[in-house]
Design a protein around this motif. Structure first.
Motif, PDB file in Angstrom:
ATOM      1  N   PRO A 234      -6.571  -4.879   3.102  1.00  0.00           N
ATOM      2  CA  PRO A 234      -7.070  -3.505   3.135  1.00  0.00           C
ATOM      3  C   PRO A 234      -8.515  -3.416   2.655  1.00  0.00           C
ATOM      4  O   PRO A 234      -8.958  -4.213   1.829  1.00  0.00           O
TER       5      PRO A 234
ATOM      6  N   LEU B  47       0.834  -1.199   0.000  1.00  0.00           N
ATOM      7  CA  LEU B  47       0.000   0.000   0.000  1.00  0.00           C
ATOM      8  C   LEU B  47       0.871   1.252   0.000  1.00  0.00           C
ATOM      9  O   LEU B  47       0.589   2.228  -0.707  1.00  0.00           O
TER      10      LEU B  47
ATOM     11  N   PRO C 109      -5.720  -0.568  -3.234  1.00  0.00           N
ATOM     12  CA  PRO C 109      -6.194  -1.525  -2.228  1.00  0.00           C
ATOM     13  C   PRO C 109      -6.689  -2.833  -2.835  1.00  0.00           C
ATOM     14  O   PRO C 109      -6.433  -3.911  -2.288  1.00  0.00           O
TER      15      PRO C 109
END
Length: 374
Positions: free
Chosen positions: A161, A121, A127
């Motif tokens: 995420p 990330l 994501p």
């Protein structure tokens, strides 16, 4: 009972209640796999011996993540869709092996995996891309659990995420009408007409003339066009429900008939350069070869601009079809079947906000009918 040889393996019950199956590897080392039942132990024993016979390397305390992932990729290549395998292999090559490959599989921890996702990330990956990397590792280590290579799957203990949910902004009926008016003279006008019925882009590009039945005005979704390995492929839809028959409104039938006439003219002009014989596609290039999804999307964006409509992804046409159907009172289950969703929950999750508005409208109508409420 005939006693098994060491190479054949042996199955026994441990003091802790678990069942174990042991056999010798070609290098003389003893390998043990564990299971909850004797039958499961026997299955794992046969699977492990089959892998060894195929030259696969079963993990031990010295096996690295890289070695195991390569073995896993070899075993699944014939069991998953080519596009899925390509995605797995890409994630292994670009992300998992460079960062985790040197670690011994038995020492891979949830903390290490979580740090990897955070690193990706921080490097600017989307994501959803990071979620795909995590999903690849989780699938591989799930197999390690099945083979009793690992006692647990550390990737299953990691939180990927969160991906912000796309706020759907489908076309209104008026915008859809303006768009279809703008494409009337476009070479691919019939393609956009079909898209407004809720088909996925790959399903549209994979349609063959044999899938259309003008006697009853329907089309059958039986395949999808995909590009992988540098070539185009017609593959089966991802789920059973994706294979479906969609009734065609008369304006769409007229557009498809006109498109067929245009394609016949293109075929005459192409002559010996025509590639359509081997494909038989409804929507193709002027030489009959498959259409690139990227090209279709680019033309779609240009048409939106000409029509004075906001820029949006091609699949927004699919969302627009769904929202218009719901606004016209089409039941959610029917919308699910038209879109080819595998479960009604998928349709409800995507279009729940629209069904909520329709539910309010319905109860207000009941209120006016019974109590005269405004």
């Amino acid at each position: 009972m005939t006693k098994r040889g060491n190479a054949e393996g042996s199955i026994y019950k441990r003091k802790d209640g678990r069942w174990a199956a042991a056999f010798l590897l070609p290098n003389g080392r003893r390998k043990v796999v564990y299971a909850k039942t004797r039958a499961e132990a026997g299955t794992k024993l046969r699977e492990s011996q089959h892998l060894v016979a195929r030259g696969m390397v079963l993990a031990d305390e010295r096996t690295t993540v890289e070695t195991f992932l390569n073995t896993w990729l070899q075993t699944i290549q014939s069991t998953v869709r080519p596009r899925t395998y390509q995605g797995y292999a890409l994630n292994v090559e670009r992300h998992l092996t460079p960062d985790l490959g040197h670690i011994r599989l038995a020492r891979l921890t949830p903390e290490t995996i979580q740090l990897l996702l955070a690193k990706k990330l921080a490097q600017g990956l989307a994501p959803q891309t990071v979620r795909n990397i995590h999903a690849t590792l989780r699938a591989a280590l799930r197999q390690a659990e099945r083979w009793s290579v690992l006692a647990r799957n550390p990737a299953s203990l990691v939180s990927p995420p969160r991906v912000a949910r796309e706020e759907l902004q489908p076309m209104s009926v008026e915008q859809a009408q303006a768009f279809l008016q703008a494409v009337r003279e476009d070479r691919l006008s019939a393609l956009y007409y079909v898209a407004m019925l809720g088909l996925r882009q790959g399903e549209i590009l994979g349609l063959r003339w044999e899938d259309l039945d003008f006697a009853v005005n329907t089309l059958r979704v039986q395949r999808t066009l995909q590009r992988y390995g540098g070539e185009y492929h017609l593959t089966e839809p991802k789920t059973t429900r994706s294979r479906r028959t969609v009734p065609l409104p008369l304006p769409v039938v007229d557009a498809l008939r006109a498109h067929r006439t245009k394609q016949y003219e293109e075929r005459l002009r192409a002559g010996t350069m025509w590639q359509g014989e081997q494909w038989g596609l409804v929507f193709c290039r002027e030489d009959g070869a498959p259409l690139s999804g990227a090209v279709v999307t680019h033309r779609f964006q240009s048409t939106l601009k000409q029509a004075g409509l906001p820029r949006q992804p091609f699949h927004r046409l699919r969302h627009s079809a769904a929202s218009i159907m719901l606004a016209q009172g089409v039941p959610l289950r029917t919308v699910m079947e038209v879109l080819g969703h595998s479960e009604i929950g998928t349709t409800a999750n995507i279009y729940g906000h629209l069904t909520g508005e329709l539910t309010r409208d319905a109860t207000e109508r009941v209120g006016r009918a019974i109590w005269g409420a405004s």
